[in-house]
Design an enzyme around this catalytic site. Structure first.
Site, mmCIF file in Angstrom:
data_model
loop_
_atom_site.group_PDB
_atom_site.id
_atom_site.type_symbol
_atom_site.label_atom_id
_atom_site.label_comp_id
_atom_site.label_asym_id
_atom_site.label_seq_id
_atom_site.Cartn_x
_atom_site.Cartn_y
_atom_site.Cartn_z
ATOM 1 N N SER A 155 0.846 -1.192 0.000
ATOM 2 C CA SER A 155 0.000 0.000 0.000
ATOM 3 C C SER A 155 0.881 1.243 0.000
ATOM 4 C CB SER A 155 -0.886 0.012 1.254
ATOM 5 O OG SER A 155 -1.534 1.251 1.429
ATOM 6 N N TYR B 110 -1.630 -0.494 10.464
ATOM 7 C CA TYR B 110 -1.663 -0.800 9.034
ATOM 8 C C TYR B 110 -0.457 -0.181 8.336
ATOM 9 C CZ TYR B 110 -3.433 -1.282 4.263
ATOM 10 O OH TYR B 110 -3.579 -1.598 2.925
#
Length: 259
Positions: free
Chosen positions: A144, A157
């Site tokens: 990501s 995350y």
């Protein structure tokens, strides 16, 4: 004589990016193990679409944070097809929390996210690496922009995807020349995952803000990400150690994705 089909193992292959990648690789001549942890019905639907595209498909539940499950997934591939050409580490989890909510993030939540996103990717590589070397195969980690730019849905995350990116670089060196290792780093993806995290209203607001703020003025679809993964799997013969930003230029504009 029919050419033997290559084989890919896709974690989190029942929905979103995983399902789109499975279908695209099926169309490109791959047989597939589609892994899921919770989305059994969706995984079966993904498998059906891949079979209609000509692939032999095995659907298997497994939690990548558990090493025994990772080893079982790898063994299932070898038992069924006798080879493994590509590992796509797509399984991932998060929570949605802004900086002001850090105190709500307990150690168990943080460790769970690291366990699936980072440790899970490592354990899958470890379980599969001998077979990938034998096939001169490849690994694609679905990371990501959170790991590249330090922005995202939550602190754990961001940390987990930063770890995935660092592992990608290390593994690209360690496994060369036998195995290529790359990562894709999408920005906002138009999947139900984001809707579930922030709600429909939050999703629509966030999508609008994202598309207004990035140079290309569009978010990624699952198919956009799948195309990049498929290129890294089935082409890109001289590409390894790449962290491919699929963020519509967000890194150029300095825009944070919505949270």
């Amino acid at each position: 004589m029919t050419m033997e089909r290559k084989v890919a193992l896709i974690t989190g292959g029942g929905t979103g990016v995983g399902a789109a990648t499975a279908l695209l690789l099926a169309r490109r001549g791959y047989n597939l193990l589609v892994n899921y942890s919770r989305s059994a019905e969706e995984a079966e639907a993904s498998a059906t679409a891949c079979r209609e595209a000509g692939a032999d498909v095995w659907v298997m539940r497994g939690d990548v944070s558990q090493d025994a499950d990772c080893r079982a997934l790898a063994q299932a591939v070898i038992d069924r097809w006798g080879r493994l050409d590509a590992l796509v580490n797509n399984a991932g989890v998060s929570v949605f929390g802004m900086a002001a909510e850090w105190d709500a993030l307990d150690a168990e939540t943080f460790q769970h996210i690291l366990g699936v996103n980072a440790l899970g990717s490592f354990q899958m590589v470890r379980a599969c690496v001998a077979h990938l070397k034998a096939a001169q195969g490849c690994i694609v980690n679905v990371s990501s922009v959170a790991g590249a730019l330090g922005v995202g849905s939550s602190m754990p995350y961001i940390a987990s995807k930063g770890a995935v990116n660092a592992m990608t670089l290390h593994l690209a060196r360690a496994l060369a020349p036998a195995v290529r290792v790359n990562a894709v780093c999408p920005g906002l993806i138009t999947t139900r995952w984001f809707v579930q995290g922030v709600g429909q209203e939050g999703y629509e607001k966030g999508l609008k803000a994202y598309e207004a703020g990035v140079p290309l003025q569009r978010a990624c679809s699952p198919e956009d990400v799948a195309e990049a993964i498929a290129w890294l799997v089935d082409g890109a013969r001289t590409v390894t150690g790449e962290l491919l930003l699929l963020d519509s230029g967000m890194h150029l504009a300095g825009v944070q994705p919505p949270r």
